[in-house]
Design an enzyme around this catalytic site. Sequence first.
Site, PDB file in Angstrom:
ATOM      1  N   LEU A  68       4.478   8.289  -2.182  1.00  0.00           N
ATOM      2  CA  LEU A  68       5.162   9.158  -1.228  1.00  0.00           C
ATOM      3  C   LEU A  68       5.675   8.316  -0.060  1.00  0.00           C
ATOM      4  O   LEU A  68       4.984   7.410   0.407  1.00  0.00           O
ATOM      5  CB  LEU A  68       4.188  10.211  -0.686  1.00  0.00           C
ATOM      6  CG  LEU A  68       3.506  11.102  -1.720  1.00  0.00           C
ATOM      7  CD1 LEU A  68       2.386  11.911  -1.059  1.00  0.00           C
ATOM      8  CD2 LEU A  68       4.514  12.009  -2.381  1.00  0.00           C
ATOM      9  N   GLN A  70       0.835  -1.194   0.000  1.00  0.00           N
ATOM     10  CA  GLN A  70       0.000   0.000   0.000  1.00  0.00           C
ATOM     11  C   GLN A  70       0.869   1.244   0.000  1.00  0.00           C
ATOM     12  O   GLN A  70       1.798   1.349   0.797  1.00  0.00           O
ATOM     13  CB  GLN A  70      -0.875  -0.035   1.250  1.00  0.00           C
ATOM     14  CG  GLN A  70      -1.690   1.184   1.513  1.00  0.00           C
ATOM     15  CD  GLN A  70      -2.591   0.960   2.713  1.00  0.00           C
ATOM     16  OE1 GLN A  70      -3.298  -0.033   2.786  1.00  0.00           O
ATOM     17  NE2 GLN A  70      -2.575   1.882   3.652  1.00  0.00           N
ATOM     18  N   GLY A  71       0.545   2.173  -0.889  1.00  0.00           N
ATOM     19  CA  GLY A  71       1.277   3.427  -0.950  1.00  0.00           C
ATOM     20  C   GLY A  71       0.327   4.595  -1.126  1.00  0.00           C
ATOM     21  O   GLY A  71      -0.795   4.442  -1.610  1.00  0.00           O
ATOM     22  N   TYR A  72       0.793   5.772  -0.736  1.00  0.00           N
ATOM     23  CA  TYR A  72      -0.013   6.986  -0.841  1.00  0.00           C
ATOM     24  C   TYR A  72       0.501   7.846  -1.985  1.00  0.00           C
ATOM     25  O   TYR A  72       1.689   8.101  -2.098  1.00  0.00           O
ATOM     26  CB  TYR A  72       0.008   7.756   0.485  1.00  0.00           C
ATOM     27  CG  TYR A  72      -0.839   7.042   1.501  1.00  0.00           C
ATOM     28  CD1 TYR A  72      -2.171   7.361   1.667  1.00  0.00           C
ATOM     29  CD2 TYR A  72      -0.313   5.987   2.233  1.00  0.00           C
ATOM     30  CE1 TYR A  72      -2.972   6.658   2.554  1.00  0.00           C
ATOM     31  CE2 TYR A  72      -1.094   5.281   3.129  1.00  0.00           C
ATOM     32  CZ  TYR A  72      -2.427   5.622   3.279  1.00  0.00           C
ATOM     33  OH  TYR A  72      -3.214   4.917   4.141  1.00  0.00           O
ATOM     34  N   LEU A  73      -0.430   8.284  -2.831  1.00  0.00           N
ATOM     35  CA  LEU A  73      -0.088   9.103  -3.985  1.00  0.00           C
ATOM     36  C   LEU A  73      -0.177  10.584  -3.659  1.00  0.00           C
ATOM     37  O   LEU A  73       0.568  11.393  -4.204  1.00  0.00           O
ATOM     38  CB  LEU A  73      -1.005   8.757  -5.154  1.00  0.00           C
ATOM     39  CG  LEU A  73      -0.973   7.272  -5.543  1.00  0.00           C
ATOM     40  CD1 LEU A  73      -2.011   6.980  -6.599  1.00  0.00           C
ATOM     41  CD2 LEU A  73       0.417   6.877  -6.007  1.00  0.00           C
TER      42      LEU A  73
END
Length: 165
Positions: free
Chosen positions: A82, A28-31
């Site tokens: 990010l 899981q990653g945040y854009l």
Amino acid sequence: MAKEIERKFLVSGKRWRLLADAGESIKQGYLTTMDDRSLRVRVYGDGRACLTLKIGQSALERDEYEFDISPEIAAEMLDQALGTVLEKVRYRVEHKGFVWEIDVYGGRYSGLVVAEVELESAADRPELPDWVGREVTGDFRYSNQAMALSEGAIASFHEPHTQSG
């Protein structure tokens, strides 16, 4: 409008494992993130992928919109995330009419185990399983967003209640 209503707890011990499903891996990653919204991408171990927009500042209840996307596009997005891409295995346990999701983190947060329970209403009061420890709903340090961006995220997660039997 889709609503996410959930409470979050640290997990005490490993008794929950006796009741859990086989689990699924998640990256899981945040854009992008702001005070009241975030856009994240997830890739699941079975090849599925999704993009999720969450809006709202309440720790208990937020608007949530989720869209399936191609795994190839999701992988490209993860490369542009990010901060840290979170790695975890999510297990599910049914307990007295509620489904609990237990996230066992790997990578940078190896050793952290958190349980979330999704609610139909903010007024719901699920009976807490005996393996649930301290409630951390609203403690921003335990939010996936804070952990990915290291914004005041927990410095140490090897608390005694997360390591006992």
